[in-house]
Write an enzyme that holds these catalytic residues in place. Structure first.
Site, short mmCIF file in Angstrom:
data_model
loop_
_atom_site.label_atom_id
_atom_site.label_comp_id
_atom_site.label_asym_id
_atom_site.label_seq_id
_atom_site.Cartn_x
_atom_site.Cartn_y
_atom_site.Cartn_z
N ASP A 1 0.74 -1.22 0.10
CA ASP A 1 0.09 0.17 0.15
C ASP A 1 0.93 1.38 0.01
O ASP A 1 0.24 2.18 0.04
CB ASP A 1 -0.88 -0.06 1.37
N TYR B 1 10.57 4.30 1.38
CA TYR B 1 11.59 3.41 2.02
C TYR B 1 12.88 3.50 1.72
O TYR B 1 13.86 2.92 2.44
CB TYR B 1 10.95 1.91 1.74
P1 NAD Z 1 -1.07 -7.52 13.94
O1 NAD Z 1 0.12 -8.19 14.73
O2 NAD Z 1 -1.88 -6.56 14.63
O3 NAD Z 1 -1.81 -8.63 13.14
C1 NAD Z 1 -1.38 -9.77 12.66
C2 NAD Z 1 -2.19 -10.90 12.91
O4 NAD Z 1 -1.74 -12.05 12.53
C3 NAD Z 1 -2.20 -11.11 14.62
O5 NAD Z 1 -3.58 -11.34 15.30
C4 NAD Z 1 -1.44 -12.42 14.65
O6 NAD Z 1 -2.03 -13.27 15.85
C5 NAD Z 1 -1.90 -13.40 13.36
N1 NAD Z 1 -0.87 -14.31 12.87
C6 NAD Z 1 0.42 -14.32 12.93
N2 NAD Z 1 0.99 -15.64 12.51
C7 NAD Z 1 -0.36 -16.25 12.04
C8 NAD Z 1 -0.63 -17.23 11.30
N3 NAD Z 1 0.57 -18.18 11.10
N4 NAD Z 1 -1.58 -17.61 10.82
C9 NAD Z 1 -2.74 -16.92 11.12
N5 NAD Z 1 -2.61 -15.55 11.73
C10 NAD Z 1 -1.51 -15.35 12.17
O7 NAD Z 1 -0.35 -6.86 12.72
P2 NAD Z 1 -0.59 -5.36 12.16
O8 NAD Z 1 0.26 -4.19 12.30
O9 NAD Z 1 -1.93 -5.35 11.61
O10 NAD Z 1 0.04 -5.84 10.53
C11 NAD Z 1 -0.56 -7.06 9.75
C12 NAD Z 1 0.28 -7.36 8.40
O11 NAD Z 1 0.06 -6.73 7.43
C13 NAD Z 1 1.78 -7.19 8.76
O12 NAD Z 1 2.42 -8.32 8.20
C14 NAD Z 1 1.95 -6.02 8.23
O13 NAD Z 1 3.32 -5.79 7.90
C15 NAD Z 1 1.17 -5.96 7.03
N6 NAD Z 1 0.91 -4.74 6.16
C16 NAD Z 1 1.39 -4.93 4.93
C17 NAD Z 1 1.11 -3.56 4.25
C18 NAD Z 1 1.65 -3.56 2.68
O14 NAD Z 1 1.77 -2.52 2.44
N7 NAD Z 1 1.92 -4.81 2.09
C19 NAD Z 1 0.19 -2.60 4.77
C20 NAD Z 1 0.16 -2.48 6.15
C21 NAD Z 1 0.35 -3.65 7.09
C1 G6P Z 2 3.32 1.01 4.98
C2 G6P Z 2 4.17 -0.14 4.24
C3 G6P Z 2 3.79 -1.42 4.78
C4 G6P Z 2 4.10 -1.39 6.26
C5 G6P Z 2 3.43 -0.32 7.00
C6 G6P Z 2 3.85 0.05 8.38
O1 G6P Z 2 1.93 0.90 4.93
O2 G6P Z 2 3.49 -0.25 2.82
O3 G6P Z 2 4.12 -2.35 4.28
O4 G6P Z 2 3.77 -2.78 7.15
O5 G6P Z 2 3.66 1.02 6.10
O6 G6P Z 2 3.18 0.82 9.19
P1 G6P Z 2 3.26 0.99 10.84
O7 G6P Z 2 2.45 2.07 10.94
O8 G6P Z 2 2.79 -0.57 11.34
O9 G6P Z 2 4.52 1.36 10.98
MN MN Z 3 4.21 -2.24 2.06
#
Ligand code: NAD
Ligand code: G6P
Ligand code: MN
Length: 442
Positions: free
Chosen positions: A170, A265
């Site tokens: 994102d 980044y």
């Molecule tokens: P979070 O810790 O609040 O939520 C993650 C959840 O995943 C937890 O509830 C945890 O119990 C669960 N989990 C862990 N291992 C698991 C497994 N093997 N199977 C099923 N569930 C499992 O984290 P968050 O900050 O809300 O972020 C969630 C994810 O989204 C992270 O990987 C974060 O980096 C990603 N993210 C990616 C983008 C992007 O641009 N690609 C943007 C925002 C967040």
């Molecule tokens: C951006 C990136 C994600 C990352 C997030 C971290 O959205 O694209 O990949 O997980 O920032 O944000 P946070 O608020 O958890 O530091």
């Molecule tokens: Mn990302």
């Protein structure tokens, strides 16, 4: 219109309520018949699920709702899996950030040794989700944004090459929303962009309006002075002061190559010394998130459960996450939407490793993404990307072969790490911290 069944994997995520609200806001474009949450942490998910149940009862009682930790129940009868798991949760993110900082090295969720450590945990978790999906709903697609997306994407390319997984980030979406604001446009969708790189490691080369007018000059003028800082607006995810610093720092990142506009980044690779100098080794981004977003989301969810009503709730729609609906719709309705995805290069960047997972524009239809041709990239970007993609490939190689040596090489090769000696010290600490999450290395 066909109605879809969605599974959110990582149901306990801080992003789940915002995404559920966003899905409900988009039902006219993407109708749902079923919404399920899956997590391995029942207690964490139950709080989020309890609130989602109330939200759905109020806004869309016709949608069947279920939260479970049972893979069969979760993955059966699903059209799309939206995956956002964090293996090891924030407790491990905190260590990913603090261990490198102990040695004066960038401590970051997805960049440098922290991102490598997170990658070593995520690979197994995401592969498990793919296997459940293929067992219980073989026709489903996984839209994955579990991080570190670059390493996860390389791992699935190597280990599940035929799986229907699309990896997306994102950050470009969030930056493009800021660009639209800078240009006075209503939406980023009024722009057509050219962009290339790796995940969290890329550049815009061309941005035009629908008439074909070049918007880069006006954007460059702004970024040269203010980076991606905008007075009003921006999404509601990237709001904390540390994110504002990152958006401002894009000014200095831009100065390195004024022909392009950079992903935020890149600051971790170009200015690691400054990033470390501005980091507090005792209070990192993980602490900010735990004290901020996590506390806020869970407090609000508990209130909803207690009141059995969303009245007065401060939870908001995560509007910027609607790119996930665009992606699902592209597959479901063959919309041929143009989106940035993380896909195998296969010659799209002609002077770059064909097996690299690159982030580039793709046309997305029912049969998946069709990457656009980028052509040759300049020496500067090529050099940087070759180093970084090698780090990502070595991590996956280390995970597959359980190799200490490969992982030491990966950390040493990261542009954020000054020497093999420091790399080894960090690696040895990370191994200790990640017992039970990483394969045992030899
Ligand atoms: P979070 O810790 O609040 O939520 C993650 C959840 O995943 C937890 O509830 C945890 O119990 C669960 N989990 C862990 N291992 C698991 C497994 N093997 N199977 C099923 N569930 C499992 O984290 P968050 O900050 O809300 O972020 C969630 C994810 O989204 C992270 O990987 C974060 O980096 C990603 N993210 C990616 C983008 C992007 O641009 N690609 C943007 C925002 C967040
Ligand atoms: C951006 C990136 C994600 C990352 C997030 C971290 O959205 O694209 O990949 O997980 O920032 O944000 P946070 O608020 O958890 O530091
Ligand atoms: Mn990302």
């Amino acid at each position: 219109m066909k109605k879809f069944s969605i599974l959110i994997a990582g149901g306990g995520s801080t992003f789940t309520p915002g995404i559920v609200l966003m899905l409900l806001d988009n039902l006219d474009k993407f109708p749902l018949r079923k919404l399920k949450l899956y997590d391995i942490d029942k207690e964490r998910q139950d709080t989020i699920a309890g609130a989602c149940e109330v939200i759905l009862r109020e806004k869309a009682p016709e949608i069947e709702f279920l939260a479970t930790t049972d893979p069969e129940e979760a993955f059966t009868d699903v059209d799309f899996v939206m995956a956002h798991i964090r293996v090891g949760k924030y407790a491990m993110r905190e260590l990913d950030e603090k261990i490198p900082l102990k040695y004066g090295v960038v401590g970051q969720e997805t960049c440098g040794p922290g991102g490598i450590a997170y990658g070593m945990r995520s690979i197994g978790g995401v592969l498990e989700l793919i296997d459940y999906m293929e067992k219980y709903s073989p026709d489903a697609w996984m839209l994955n944004y579990s991080n570190p997306a670059a390493i996860v994407a390389e791992a699935t390319r190597r280990l599940r090459p035929h799986s229907k997984i699309l990896n997306i980030c994102d950050m470009p979406v969030a930056i493009e929303e800021r660009m639209a604001r800078i240009l006075g446009l209503k939406s980023r969708k009024e722009m057509t962009v050219r962009y290339y790189g790796l995940n969290h490691f890329g550049w815009w080369t061309d941005i035009r309006d629908k008439e074909g007018n070049d918007l880069m000059p006006k954007l460059k003028e702004h970024v040269a002075k203010y980076g991606y800082v905008v007075n009003d607006g921006g999404d509601n995810q990237h709001v904390d002061a540390s994110w504002q610093d990152t958006f401002l720092k894009a000014r200095d990142v831009y100065a390195l190559d004024p022909d392009t506009l950079p992903n935020t980044y890149l600051k971790y690779y170009f200015f690691p010394d400054e990033v470390v100098a501005h980091s507090n080794p005792d209070y990192t981004r993980a602490n900010e998130v735990m004290d901020g977003r996590e506390k806020f989301v869970f407090t609000e969810c508990k209130k909803i459960i207690e009141n059995q009503s969303t009245e007065g709730s401060a939870l908001h729609i995560d509007e910027h996450a609607s790119y996930i609906v665009d992606l699902a719709r592209a597959i479901a309705y063959n919309t041929h939407e143009r989106m940035l995805l993380i896909v195998e290069n296969k010659g799209a960047i002609s002077n770059f490793d064909p097996t690299a997972m690159v982030e580039i524009p793709c046309i997305v239809g029912s049969n998946g993404p069709e990457p656009l041709s980028i052509g040759e990239i300049p020496q500067f970007q090529k050099g940087l990307m070759e180093q970084q993609v090698s780090v990502e490939k070595l991590v996956v190689e280390a995970w597959i072969t359980k190799s200490y040596q490969k992982l030491w090489q990966a950390i040493t090769l990261s542009k954020t790490v000054p020497s093999a000696k420091v790399a080894k010290q960090i690696l040895d600490d990370l191994i200790e911290a990640n017992k039970g999450y990483w394969p045992e290395l030899h």
